[in-house]
Design a protein around this motif. Structure first.
Motif, PDB file in Angstrom:
ATOM      1  N   CYS A 165      -0.303  -8.318  -5.842  1.00  0.00           N
ATOM      2  CA  CYS A 165      -0.521  -7.609  -4.708  1.00  0.00           C
ATOM      3  C   CYS A 165      -0.891  -8.878  -3.451  1.00  0.00           C
ATOM      4  O   CYS A 165      -0.736  -9.444  -3.131  1.00  0.00           O
ATOM      5  CB  CYS A 165      -1.805  -6.640  -4.427  1.00  0.00           C
ATOM      6  SG  CYS A 165      -3.337  -7.531  -4.558  1.00  0.00           S
ATOM      7  N   PRO A 166      -0.196  -7.467  -2.330  1.00  0.00           N
ATOM      8  CA  PRO A 166      -0.663  -8.305  -1.901  1.00  0.00           C
ATOM      9  C   PRO A 166      -1.798  -8.327  -0.744  1.00  0.00           C
ATOM     10  O   PRO A 166      -2.478  -8.276  -1.176  1.00  0.00           O
ATOM     11  CB  PRO A 166       0.541  -7.128  -0.372  1.00  0.00           C
ATOM     12  CG  PRO A 166       1.030  -6.062  -0.651  1.00  0.00           C
ATOM     13  CD  PRO A 166       0.891  -6.947  -2.380  1.00  0.00           C
TER      14      PRO A 166
ATOM     15  N   PRO B 232       1.016  -1.185  -0.303  1.00  0.00           N
ATOM     16  CA  PRO B 232      -0.224   0.684  -0.336  1.00  0.00           C
ATOM     17  C   PRO B 232       0.359   1.492   0.245  1.00  0.00           C
ATOM     18  O   PRO B 232       0.209   2.500  -0.835  1.00  0.00           O
ATOM     19  CB  PRO B 232      -1.023  -0.464   0.944  1.00  0.00           C
ATOM     20  CG  PRO B 232      -0.768  -2.044   1.795  1.00  0.00           C
ATOM     21  CD  PRO B 232       0.272  -2.174   0.767  1.00  0.00           C
ATOM     22  N   GLN B 233       2.504   1.233   0.394  1.00  0.00           N
ATOM     23  CA  GLN B 233       2.848   2.406   0.503  1.00  0.00           C
ATOM     24  C   GLN B 233       3.394   2.975  -0.721  1.00  0.00           C
ATOM     25  O   GLN B 233       3.633   4.178  -0.867  1.00  0.00           O
ATOM     26  CB  GLN B 233       3.708   1.819   1.618  1.00  0.00           C
ATOM     27  CG  GLN B 233       4.937   3.294   1.897  1.00  0.00           C
ATOM     28  CD  GLN B 233       4.236   5.221   2.618  1.00  0.00           C
ATOM     29  OE1 GLN B 233       3.328   3.976   3.094  1.00  0.00           O
ATOM     30  NE2 GLN B 233       4.214   5.741   2.623  1.00  0.00           N
ATOM     31  N   ALA B 234       3.663   1.716  -1.047  1.00  0.00           N
ATOM     32  CA  ALA B 234       4.102   2.175  -3.092  1.00  0.00           C
ATOM     33  C   ALA B 234       2.992   2.731  -3.309  1.00  0.00           C
ATOM     34  O   ALA B 234       3.350   3.992  -4.471  1.00  0.00           O
ATOM     35  CB  ALA B 234       4.516   0.155  -3.532  1.00  0.00           C
ATOM     36  N   VAL B 235       1.626   2.490  -3.166  1.00  0.00           N
ATOM     37  CA  VAL B 235       0.851   3.317  -3.868  1.00  0.00           C
ATOM     38  C   VAL B 235       1.000   4.826  -3.638  1.00  0.00           C
ATOM     39  O   VAL B 235       1.006   5.997  -4.596  1.00  0.00           O
ATOM     40  CB  VAL B 235      -0.500   2.722  -3.434  1.00  0.00           C
ATOM     41  CG1 VAL B 235      -1.663   3.497  -4.217  1.00  0.00           C
ATOM     42  CG2 VAL B 235      -0.754   1.460  -3.966  1.00  0.00           C
ATOM     43  N   VAL B 236       0.431   4.925  -2.303  1.00  0.00           N
ATOM     44  CA  VAL B 236       0.599   5.832  -1.463  1.00  0.00           C
ATOM     45  C   VAL B 236       1.924   7.135  -1.984  1.00  0.00           C
ATOM     46  O   VAL B 236       1.896   8.197  -2.451  1.00  0.00           O
ATOM     47  CB  VAL B 236       1.077   6.280  -0.070  1.00  0.00           C
ATOM     48  CG1 VAL B 236       1.063   7.574   0.488  1.00  0.00           C
ATOM     49  CG2 VAL B 236       0.078   5.183   0.539  1.00  0.00           C
TER      50      VAL B 236
ATOM     51  N   VAL C 184      -6.564   4.780   0.394  1.00  0.00           N
ATOM     52  CA  VAL C 184      -6.920   5.761   0.575  1.00  0.00           C
ATOM     53  C   VAL C 184      -7.401   6.793   1.944  1.00  0.00           C
ATOM     54  O   VAL C 184      -7.115   8.368   1.844  1.00  0.00           O
ATOM     55  CB  VAL C 184      -8.724   5.712  -0.259  1.00  0.00           C
ATOM     56  CG1 VAL C 184      -8.652   5.518  -0.783  1.00  0.00           C
ATOM     57  CG2 VAL C 184      -9.839   4.863   1.620  1.00  0.00           C
ATOM     58  N   ALA C 185      -7.519   6.389   2.665  1.00  0.00           N
ATOM     59  CA  ALA C 185      -6.936   6.773   4.618  1.00  0.00           C
ATOM     60  C   ALA C 185      -5.523   7.889   4.328  1.00  0.00           C
ATOM     61  O   ALA C 185      -5.702   8.544   4.765  1.00  0.00           O
ATOM     62  CB  ALA C 185      -7.503   5.803   5.745  1.00  0.00           C
TER      63      ALA C 185
END
Length: 394
Positions: free
Chosen positions: A315-316, A138-142, A171-172
């Protein structure tokens, strides 16, 4: 084939293995019965229903939805679908030359079209953050999205759960980071409500629109638009109707303008409380257990299909909800059409009676199969899908 004991609650075709709840949902028979009861009540005396009874009925439906979404119901407006919600916000906002509208390459096509149209109307730029694929975290997306933010960025449009890839987006984290920079977020939550736990109060998005006919299992045509209280003065419905010049003071301008847009069938959103009750009552743990059960089933099916097809997940696990995608061998470029289907998807239905989407991703001829997991699905159905795919993609 071993069927789920919950399948009897739906009127799905018994001859079809239905692994595509994510596209349009599927409504339990008890909810359809409630909608039929409401329609009969409306048609028995339309003026009484639509003039005298609709407001308290709609208030009750909105209150039930607000309780489920952990948000003040007065900040919700009923719309026909999430695409309508996205258009409502984008057609209301004002931009200036030099402004930038940010999105990702995973954004749903209809919503991306709405963003492009709004940008063309104001002469502003759409910036697309291309996410890594496969996605490592998720951090890669952020990090990727924030790397595309500039001093000119005015809005982020992002899927809560991507339609093409079934990714649960962080999204959060993005909303918090962007609000610190004075940038609002429009969340296209078409797949969010009922698939993943959702508190709009805690999320803090400026705008969030979601479907109720997908994972909440309400009738088709039930969706909502949430607008944070401080932003409501700038948002108008796509249809301007009687509320525009109403002199009532017992309701906000947001309520007055959105609650009556002209004569239509209100029974889909009036059936939302029954859908919440029916789905939440199917497992002892209520909605939390329903969502957890569907997610566990989706993860197990993804693992099983990846093993059978000898591919790696993209994805994880913490980015998976009640849907998952599994890569397939390349196919052929799709024929151009509004909703063109991969020939493999048609063959799965015609030859094996399996309804499941084949998604061109990142673009044809690359493709994935996207599975959904609802209470009515069973492991035997994913086994059948694996056998069909093994036969068809050789």
């Amino acid at each position: 084939m071993d069927a789920s004991p919950f399948r009897s609650h739906w009127s799905l075709d018994p001859e079809v293995t239905f692994l595509n709840h994510g596209s349009f949902g599927a409504c339990p028979t008890r909810v359809l019965e409630e909608q039929s009861r409401l329609r009969a009540r409306m048609e028995a005396e339309p003026v009484r229903f639509l003039h005298r009874e609709i407001e308290p009925l709609a208030d009750a439906a909105r209150a039930a939805l607000g309780d489920f979404l952990d948000v003040n119901p007065d900040d919700l407006a009923f719309v026909n679908n999430a695409t309508t919600g996205v258009n409502t916000v984008l057609r209301s906002l004002r931009f200036s030359p030099g402004d930038e509208l940010l999105t990702t390459d995973h954004e749903y096509n209809a919503s991306r079209n709405a963003l492009d149209f709004a940008a063309s109307q104001w002469g502003v730029k759409v910036v697309v953050a291309k996410l890594p694929w496969p996605v490592p975290s998720p951090q890669a997306v952020v990090d990727t999205v924030l790397a595309h933010v500039t001093l000119n960025t005015k809005l982020l449009l992002i899927d809560h759960i991507s339609s093409q890839t079934a990714l649960v987006m962080p999204v959060a984290s993005l909303i918090r980071a962007l609000r610190e920079r004075g940038i609002e977020t429009l969340v296209d939550g078409a797949h969010g409500p009922g698939q993943v736990p959702l508190s709009l109060h805690q999320l803090g998005a400026g705008y969030y629109t979601g479907n109720c006919h997908k994972w909440l299992c309400a009738p088709k045509g039930a969706a909502f638009l949430y607008v944070r209280r401080d932003l409501q003065p700038g948002i108008r419905p796509l249809v301007i109707s009687h509320g525009y010049n109403s002199r009532r003071t017992d309701r906000s301008r947001f309520r007055l303008e959105f609650d009556w847009l002209g004569t239509n069938d209100p029974t889909p959103f009036l059936s939302i409380p029954k859908a919440l009750e029916v789905m939440g009552g199917m497992l002892p743990g209520g909605w939390p257990e329903v969502m957890a059960s569907n997610r566990a089933k989706a993860l197990a099916a993804r693992t099983f299909l990846c093993q059978r097809l000898k591919v790696a997940p993209r994805c994880p696990e913490d980015m998976v909800g009640s849907m998952a995608t599994v890569p397939l061998p390349d196919g052929f470029p799709a024929e151009p059409s509004v909703l063109g289907l991969d020939p493999l998807q048609d063959r799965l239905l015609s030859e094996y009676r399996i309804e499941v989407p084949i998604v061109p991703w990142p673009r044809a001829p690359h493709r994935h199969v996207r599975i959904s997991a609802q209470l009515y699905n069973s492991h035997a159905e994913y086994q059948r899908l694996a056998e069909a795919l093994e036969a068809l993609v050789r």
